[in-house]
Scaffold this motif. Structure first.
Motif, PDB file in Angstrom:
ATOM      1  N   LYS A 120       2.091   1.204   5.715  1.00  0.00           N
ATOM      2  CA  LYS A 120       1.333  -0.014   5.419  1.00  0.00           C
ATOM      3  C   LYS A 120       2.041  -0.834   4.360  1.00  0.00           C
ATOM      4  O   LYS A 120       2.668  -0.311   3.465  1.00  0.00           O
ATOM      5  CB  LYS A 120      -0.059   0.360   4.915  1.00  0.00           C
TER       6      LYS A 120
ATOM      7  N   ASN B  58       2.932  -1.033  -6.884  1.00  0.00           N
ATOM      8  CA  ASN B  58       3.375   0.117  -6.104  1.00  0.00           C
ATOM      9  C   ASN B  58       4.837   0.483  -6.333  1.00  0.00           C
ATOM     10  O   ASN B  58       5.408   1.267  -5.573  1.00  0.00           O
ATOM     11  CB  ASN B  58       3.164  -0.157  -4.609  1.00  0.00           C
TER      12      ASN B  58
ATOM     13  N   ASP C  73       0.811  -1.215   0.000  1.00  0.00           N
ATOM     14  CA  ASP C  73       0.000   0.000   0.000  1.00  0.00           C
ATOM     15  C   ASP C  73       0.849   1.274   0.000  1.00  0.00           C
ATOM     16  O   ASP C  73       0.325   2.375   0.156  1.00  0.00           O
ATOM     17  CB  ASP C  73      -0.931   0.011   1.219  1.00  0.00           C
TER      18      ASP C  73
END
Length: 374
Positions: free
Chosen positions: A374, A277, A248
């Motif tokens: 996260k 990501n 995340d």
């Protein structure tokens, strides 16, 4: 000693290797004499690659090649040395010329200390006889060492000259450049702007040094950055490992063309895993600039096509400020693996410093920051 005399004593007309600042005189001489020439001089992707190229040369000609490298590259060369060149396998004779960074008793950067301490031991363990060249070494001593080495080479064994700082000289200094306009430091300033508080993994050499100074100048925290001061070619794999554990959080990898070439298989692994990501930026100046500026082959390859073929969802090349800003904003907002190749000039500030915090402190600050994400 004059590098021309050293080359004459070695008696080889084929050199392959990876440039090193400790061997700048040799690298400049080879570029001045041969340039990049498949018959005489090849700048390899990594030291194992250079060793295998030398083996091919010997198989095709029966003559003895030279492989040059910084001692940090010994690890890359160990496998082909012990499983290909070895007198217990194919008995292929090679002369290694190794720049000795981190020599015990000589002040150096932290990534060189351990490697410098074990440099001679590694050579001993893999069965490569070595001779140390220093500023005080005279021509007759090298001639005598080479005479002893010739008996070992004739028996299919490998030998090495380990070169201390300043031991070799060449009166002509070669200037390396390309036609690109962006500087690497400018590129890094844009990356800092668009990455914000996202974690950044930066590659070996001047890239990490410049990133550190940019944070310092802007009074920004260093906790966002992992400065990969050693292990050239592995920054993207470090970034992949982080991205997989922090799905995340955007993870930025700032890479160099020489580093990408050194362990190019990482592109395939990153593409196959395709972390949504991860943003992979390759600053491509087609040079091993941190160790002097000798060229890489990255100026003649389509890096974005390679990345796409490896599975990168988005890959683009830019070479000016406007396009760079546009693409940094684009990838920042996308939710998929992306690569930006930024073509830039060779060169850096003459007063460029080094990180003033230790590698361990850098790791600890970076890890503390990651643990909160996260």
């Amino acid at each position: 000693m004059d590098v021309k005399k050293f080359v004459e004593i070695l008696g080889s007309d084929y050199y392959a290797g990876v440039p090193d600042s400790q061997l700048r005189a040799l690298c400049d001489y080879l570029m001045d004499t041969y340039g990049i020439d498949p018959l005489h001089h090849v700048i390899a992707a990594n030291e194992g690659n250079g060793t295998a190229l030398a083996a091919g040369y010997h198989l095709a000609t029966g003559k003895i090649p030279v492989v040059y490298m910084q001692n940090s590259g010994e690890g890359n060369a160990v496998n082909p040395v012990v499983s290909l060149l070895s007198s217990e396998v194919y008995a292929i004779p090679v002369i290694f010329v190794i720049g000795w960074r981190g020599e015990p008793g000589v002040k150096d950067e932290p990534q060189h200390i351990h490697q410098g301490r074990i440099t001679l031991k590694i050579l001993e363990d893999i069965g490569v006889s070595s001779y140390i060249i220093s500023k005080e070494t005279v021509e007759d001593e090298i001639i005598a060492a080479m005479e002893g080495f010739r008996k070992e080479l004739a028996a299919g064994r490998d030998v090495a000259f380990v070169v201390r700082k300043g031991a070799l000289s060449y009166k002509k200094k070669i200037k390396y450049q390309n036609g690109n306009q962006l500087t690497r430091e400018e590129v890094l300033r844009y990356i800092v702007k668009y990455s914000g508080k996202d974690p950044v993994v930066s590659t070996t050499g001047k890239t990490s040094r410049e990133l550190f100074e940019i944070r310092e100048a802007g009074s920004k925290e260093h906790k966002y950055d992992f400065l990969t001061v050693g292990s050239m070619g592995h920054s993207s794999s470090i970034a992949l490992g982080i991205a997989q554990q922090k799905p995340d959080t955007k993870i930025w990898c700032v890479d160099g063309d020489g580093a990408v070439l050194m362990h190019m298989g990482a592109l395939a692994l990153i593409g196959a895993n395709a972390p949504k990501n991860m943003i992979h930026i390759v600053i491509n100046n087609s040079a091993h600039e941190t160790v002097g500026g000798m060229p890489t082959v990255a100026g003649r390859m389509d890096l974005t096509a390679i990345a796409k073929a490896c599975g990168y969802r988005y890959a683009i090349s830019v070479d000016d400020h406007r396009e760079l800003e546009k693409e940094l904003e684009t990838v920042r907002l996308r939710n998929e693996l992306a690569l930006i190749e930024v073509k830039c000039a060779v060169g850096s500030r003459s007063d460029l410093g080094r990180p003033t915090t230790s590698a361990v402190k850098n790791k600890e600050g970076f890890m503390d920051y990651l643990m909160k994400l996260k």
